[in-house]
Design a protein around this motif. Structure first.
Motif, PDB file in Angstrom:
ATOM      1  N   TYR A  17      39.357  21.961  42.985  1.00  0.00           N
ATOM      2  CA  TYR A  17      38.363  22.729  42.213  1.00  0.00           C
ATOM      3  C   TYR A  17      37.118  22.987  43.040  1.00  0.00           C
ATOM      4  CZ  TYR A  17      40.932  21.540  37.931  1.00  0.00           C
ATOM      5  OH  TYR A  17      41.896  21.411  36.956  1.00  0.00           O
ATOM      6  N   TYR A  18      36.423  24.064  42.748  1.00  0.00           N
ATOM      7  CA  TYR A  18      35.029  24.255  43.157  1.00  0.00           C
ATOM      8  C   TYR A  18      34.204  24.153  41.888  1.00  0.00           C
ATOM      9  CZ  TYR A  18      36.750  26.079  47.609  1.00  0.00           C
ATOM     10  OH  TYR A  18      37.367  26.217  48.821  1.00  0.00           O
ATOM     11  N   GLY A  19      33.576  23.025  41.666  1.00  0.00           N
ATOM     12  CA  GLY A  19      32.888  22.816  40.400  1.00  0.00           C
ATOM     13  C   GLY A  19      33.903  22.874  39.274  1.00  0.00           C
ATOM     14  N   GLN A  22      39.019  26.280  39.147  1.00  0.00           N
ATOM     15  CA  GLN A  22      40.207  25.725  39.782  1.00  0.00           C
ATOM     16  C   GLN A  22      40.749  26.704  40.816  1.00  0.00           C
ATOM     17  OE1 GLN A  22      43.436  24.559  37.164  1.00  0.00           O
ATOM     18  NE2 GLN A  22      44.338  23.304  38.787  1.00  0.00           N
ATOM     19  N   ALA A  23      40.746  26.302  42.088  1.00  0.00           N
ATOM     20  CA  ALA A  23      41.215  27.184  43.162  1.00  0.00           C
ATOM     21  C   ALA A  23      42.684  26.954  43.466  1.00  0.00           C
ATOM     22  CB  ALA A  23      40.371  26.982  44.412  1.00  0.00           C
ATOM     23  N   LEU A  24      43.124  25.684  43.418  1.00  0.00           N
ATOM     24  CA  LEU A  24      44.534  25.377  43.660  1.00  0.00           C
ATOM     25  C   LEU A  24      45.145  24.801  42.391  1.00  0.00           C
ATOM     26  CD1 LEU A  24      44.449  23.717  47.208  1.00  0.00           C
ATOM     27  CD2 LEU A  24      44.563  26.140  46.596  1.00  0.00           C
ATOM     28  N   ALA A  42      47.244  36.929  49.682  1.00  0.00           N
ATOM     29  CA  ALA A  42      46.099  37.832  49.586  1.00  0.00           C
ATOM     30  C   ALA A  42      44.791  37.047  49.660  1.00  0.00           C
ATOM     31  CB  ALA A  42      46.160  38.612  48.280  1.00  0.00           C
ATOM     32  N   ASN A  43      43.720  37.770  49.811  1.00  0.00           N
ATOM     33  CA  ASN A  43      42.386  37.170  49.779  1.00  0.00           C
ATOM     34  C   ASN A  43      42.182  36.415  48.478  1.00  0.00           C
ATOM     35  OD1 ASN A  43      40.471  37.149  51.770  1.00  0.00           O
ATOM     36  ND2 ASN A  43      40.180  39.371  51.651  1.00  0.00           N
ATOM     37  N   GLY A  44      41.691  35.197  48.570  1.00  0.00           N
ATOM     38  CA  GLY A  44      41.401  34.447  47.361  1.00  0.00           C
ATOM     39  C   GLY A  44      42.603  33.716  46.799  1.00  0.00           C
ATOM     40  N   ALA A  45      43.727  33.734  47.522  1.00  0.00           N
ATOM     41  CA  ALA A  45      44.945  33.077  47.025  1.00  0.00           C
ATOM     42  C   ALA A  45      44.823  31.560  47.076  1.00  0.00           C
ATOM     43  CB  ALA A  45      46.151  33.539  47.834  1.00  0.00           C
ATOM     44  N   GLY A  46      43.960  31.058  47.962  1.00  0.00           N
ATOM     45  CA  GLY A  46      43.784  29.605  48.049  1.00  0.00           C
ATOM     46  C   GLY A  46      44.193  29.023  49.396  1.00  0.00           C
ATOM     47  N   LYS A  47      44.370  29.882  50.389  1.00  0.00           N
ATOM     48  CA  LYS A  47      44.811  29.392  51.711  1.00  0.00           C
ATOM     49  C   LYS A  47      43.755  28.486  52.351  1.00  0.00           C
ATOM     50  CE  LYS A  47      45.172  33.637  53.299  1.00  0.00           C
ATOM     51  NZ  LYS A  47      44.675  34.401  52.131  1.00  0.00           N
ATOM     52  N   SER A  48      42.517  28.979  52.402  1.00  0.00           N
ATOM     53  CA  SER A  48      41.458  28.172  53.020  1.00  0.00           C
ATOM     54  C   SER A  48      41.205  26.902  52.230  1.00  0.00           C
ATOM     55  CB  SER A  48      40.166  28.989  53.119  1.00  0.00           C
ATOM     56  OG  SER A  48      40.366  30.112  53.938  1.00  0.00           O
ATOM     57  N   THR A  49      41.293  27.003  50.923  1.00  0.00           N
ATOM     58  CA  THR A  49      41.074  25.820  50.088  1.00  0.00           C
ATOM     59  C   THR A  49      42.147  24.773  50.351  1.00  0.00           C
ATOM     60  OG1 THR A  49      40.103  27.270  48.423  1.00  0.00           O
ATOM     61  CG2 THR A  49      40.664  25.045  47.723  1.00  0.00           C
ATOM     62  N   THR A  50      43.368  25.233  50.603  1.00  0.00           N
ATOM     63  CA  THR A  50      44.434  24.282  50.941  1.00  0.00           C
ATOM     64  C   THR A  50      44.048  23.501  52.208  1.00  0.00           C
ATOM     65  OG1 THR A  50      46.061  25.791  49.995  1.00  0.00           O
ATOM     66  CG2 THR A  50      46.891  24.067  51.462  1.00  0.00           C
TER      67      THR A  50
HETATM   68  N1  LIG Z   1      32.659  27.775  47.717  1.00  0.00           N
HETATM   69  C1  LIG Z   1      33.341  28.262  46.674  1.00  0.00           C
HETATM   70  N2  LIG Z   1      32.819  28.183  45.429  1.00  0.00           N
HETATM   71  C2  LIG Z   1      33.493  28.664  44.382  1.00  0.00           C
HETATM   72  N3  LIG Z   1      34.706  29.252  44.448  1.00  0.00           N
HETATM   73  C3  LIG Z   1      35.265  29.360  45.663  1.00  0.00           C
HETATM   74  C4  LIG Z   1      34.617  28.878  46.832  1.00  0.00           C
HETATM   75  N4  LIG Z   1      35.421  29.121  47.889  1.00  0.00           N
HETATM   76  C5  LIG Z   1      36.510  29.730  47.398  1.00  0.00           C
HETATM   77  N5  LIG Z   1      36.443  29.881  46.059  1.00  0.00           N
HETATM   78  C6  LIG Z   1      37.447  30.471  45.183  1.00  0.00           C
HETATM   79  O1  LIG Z   1      38.656  29.763  45.356  1.00  0.00           O
HETATM   80  C7  LIG Z   1      39.749  30.653  45.391  1.00  0.00           C
HETATM   81  C8  LIG Z   1      40.528  30.456  46.674  1.00  0.00           C
HETATM   82  O2  LIG Z   1      39.713  30.835  47.781  1.00  0.00           O
HETATM   83  P1  LIG Z   1      40.186  30.648  49.271  1.00  0.00           P
HETATM   84  O3  LIG Z   1      40.864  29.346  49.414  1.00  0.00           O
HETATM   85  O4  LIG Z   1      39.002  30.900  50.128  1.00  0.00           O
HETATM   86  O5  LIG Z   1      41.240  31.812  49.438  1.00  0.00           O
HETATM   87  P2  LIG Z   1      41.861  32.457  50.755  1.00  0.00           P
HETATM   88  O6  LIG Z   1      41.507  31.599  51.914  1.00  0.00           O
HETATM   89  O7  LIG Z   1      43.324  32.480  50.469  1.00  0.00           O
HETATM   90  O8  LIG Z   1      41.304  33.822  50.871  1.00  0.00           O
HETATM   91  C9  LIG Z   1      39.173  32.057  45.247  1.00  0.00           C
HETATM   92  O9  LIG Z   1      39.302  32.437  43.910  1.00  0.00           O
HETATM   93  C10 LIG Z   1      37.732  31.889  45.607  1.00  0.00           C
HETATM   94  O10 LIG Z   1      36.939  32.806  44.877  1.00  0.00           O
END
Ligand SMILES: Nc1ncnc2c1ncn2[C@@H]1O[C@H](COP(=O)(O)OP(=O)(O)O)[C@@H](O)[C@H]1O
Ligand SMILES: [Mg+2]
Lengths: 242, 332
Positions: A17-19, A22-24, A42-50
């Motif tokens: 989660y971010y706050g 829920q991202a993942l 796609a952008n925002g799929a959750g790759k970086s969050t993983t």
């Molecule tokens: N710092 C953050 N605060 C709140 N939401 C975030 C933050 N970073 C990413 N998100 C949200 O988490 C989800 C996944 O983001 P991210 O992992 O960056 O995707 P990707 O890398 O696949 O483009 C998106 O919906 C994004 O808006």
């Protein structure tokens, strides 16, 4: 790579989660010893969050992450590196007021074998001659592509067991993109397992053994890279083919 | 607008030049006072800049940590060691060195504890929140001082030798001023070595530039921040000792005023920039001494604070990055 061996890295039902956002929503992926695994989506799929969940910057609220048989779900970021996971992060995150050489040295900050550093630094400079030319330039003043090379070089300086790359081809001219992918294959041949996040799905699937497609925080598809590259949905959505 | 600033600087230089011409020896003596003031300010200013560099937080309690360092030092020197004006030089040096270590360690630990209690729980909060707890911490420390020493001044016997190191042609340099520099210089040298050359220093610089990236390099960010507060507090403790020795008395609110001056020095030099803090502190030390000491058309001590804060305003308007700060997007 037998199916019974415990994977190097294993995520099981990871929810991050971010706050309150829920991202993942339950990510389960594996990376085996010696593999290149790619995450596309796609952008925002959750790759970086993983990747942030794995490296300890953003601990999952549910699910587990195991690395080399140890539970690292709640391990602090600075300990995760010491266990052998290094990353070239999204947005590069170099130390802007340090030189290229200092940034590369920072990559090896937690290593005990300091005598081996000069050799490793030369290896990075051989991979990216451009960095050698800029060795005394402040990282914050370099172009996006140069910074990207520096970030990858810095991650290599950790001599990781698992190297995670977040969109390494971002912002690079095509000639450098090719060089980055050659580097990935080369580093992998030398024994480093790789988890690769890419927008450039075509090239990522070319070098990877296996791939996962993420969609809005879930794994939508998981298969051999070759099979994914042939998949009609993947072709349509991520490879730009109709 | 830049022409206005240039005009002000030019006017200042002309005023200094005329004062210098009217009495070179006197002018030099006043400059020695400025150097001594500046050394004290530098020790405190560095703490503001170190903490700002790593957390982008103005630690408003910092001046009060310095004040407690001064009270600890005064107590150690006069009550614990029982130094008097008749003590031998050897005993005086021993007492000062011991007190220096105790004040530095005490204030360092106190400052790190403040970070742990008042700032760390607010790490992810909006920036206003830790600023408010910093002001709260400042009040708490002042009240601790009142509870300990009462609202009046705690005085120290005049233990520093007042004799001349040299005196020639009307220019004199006294031992008490030299001792201030002799305590300050090694502390600053140790700080430079620490930040530039050691692993801890590297971790501090990395954490200041990008906290997430530092963690990814294997740096324990929380421990590095604690360490930075420890060092900043230690410098404030050294400043407290020097202040107590040189000015001879202080009380619960001494840190408030000196803290504001030191903070201005840090901004003047470029907040977050270590050499900048020292340069800014010396500038302010000189400005104060010249303003209060020079005979030809100087505004006088009633004006010192107004002048210092006018400088702060001018800097923020014309050169917010300070004298040595870089013009970077993140401001430091
Ligand atoms: N710092 C953050 N605060 C709140 N939401 C975030 C933050 N970073 C990413 N998100 C949200 O988490 C989800 C996944 O983001 P991210 O992992 O960056 O995707 P990707 O890398 O696949 O483009 C998106 O919906 C994004 O808006
Ligand atoms: Mg991303």
């Amino acid at each position: 790579m037998s199916a019974t061996a415990e994977p190097l890295l294993k995520l099981d039902g990871v929810q991050t989660y971010y706050g309150s956002i829920q991202a993942l929503k339950g990510i389960s992926i594996e990376v085996h010893e010696g593999e290149i695994v790619t995450l596309i989506g796609a952008n925002g799929a959750g790759k970086s969050t993983t990747l942030r969940s794995i490296n300890g910057l953003n601990h999952p609220r549910h699910g587990t992450i195991r690395f080399r048989g140890r539970d690292i779900t709640q391990t602090a970021a600075h300990d995760v590196v010491r266990m052998g996971i290094a990353q070239s992060p999204e947005g590069r995150k170099l130390f802007p007021r340090m030189t290229v050489v200092e940034n590369l040295e920072m990559g090896a900050f937690q290593r005990k074998d300091r005598h081996a550093l000069p050799e490793d630094m030369e290896r990075v400079f051989t991979l990216f001659p451009r960095l050698a030319e800029r060795r005394n330039q402040k990282a914050g003043t370099m172009s996006g592509g140069e910074q990207q090379m520096c970030a990858i070089g810095r991650a290599l300086m950790a001599r990781p067991t698992l190297l995670m790359l977040d969109e390494p081809s971002m912002g690079l001219a095509p000639i450098f993109v090719q060089r980055i992918f050659d580097t990935i294959v080369e580093v992998n041949k030398q024994g480093t397992s790789i988890l690769l996040v890419e927008q450039n799905a075509l090239m990522a699937l070319e070098v990877a053994n296996r791939g996962y497609v993420l969609e809005t925080g879930k794994v939508a598809m998981a298969d051999d890279a070759k099979a994914l590259a042939q998949n009609d949905d993947v072709k349509r959505t991520y490879l730009g083919e109709i | 607008m830049p022409t206005v600033a240039a005009l002000l600087v030019a006017l200042l230089l002309v005023w200094l030049a005329i004062n210098l011409a009217k009495g070179p020896a006197y002018f030099t003596n006043i400059a020695f006072i400025g150097l001594t003031n500046g050394a004290v300010y530098a020790l405190v200013a560095l703490g503001y800049t170190l903490v700002y560099g790593i957390l982008e937080l103005i630690n408003f309690a910092h001046g009060d940590v310095f004040m407690l360092g001064g009270l600890i030092s005064a107590t150690m020197i006069s009550a614990v060691f029982g130094v008097t004006t008749k003590s031998s030089t050897g005993f005086l040096v021993l007492a000062i060195v011991c007190t220096l270590f105790i004040a530095m360690i005490g204030c360092g630990v106190l400052n790190a504890a403040i970070e742990f209690v008042a700032y760390r729980p607010l790490r992810g909060a909006p920036r206003l929140a830790p600023l408010i707890t910093a002001i709260g911490m400042s009040f708490i420390l002042e009240n601790i001082a009142i509870g300990w020493k009462g609202p009046g001044y705690t005085a120290l016997p005049n233990v520093l030798p007042k004799g001349d190191v040299f005196s020639a042609g009307g220019v004199t340099y006294t031992w008490e001023k030299l001792i201030v520099v002799l305590i300050t210089a090694p502390v600053l040298a140790a700080l430079v070595y620490l930040v530039q050359r050691t692993r801890q220093g590297k971790a501090m610089r990395a954490t200041a530039q990008d906290r997430d990236a530092a963690a990814m390099m294997g740096i324990n960010v929380n421990r590095t921040i604690s360490f930075t507060f420890l060092i900043a507090g230690g410098l404030a403790g050294a400043g407290g000792l020097v202040y107590a020795l040189y000015f001879g008395q202080l009380r619960y609110d001494s840190g408030y005023q000196l803290g504001l001056i030191a903070f201005t020095a840090a901004v003047l030099g470029g907040i977050g920039n270590l050499p900048g803090a020292v340069l800014g502190a010396l500038c302010i030390g000189f400005i104060q001494a010249f303003n209060e000491g020079l005979r030809w058309h100087s505004p006088g001590s009633d004006w010192t604070e107004s002048i210092v804060f006018s400088i702060l305003i001018l800097i923020l308007v014309f050169r917010p990055e300070g004298l040595l700060g870089e013009r970077t997007p993140e401001g430091g």
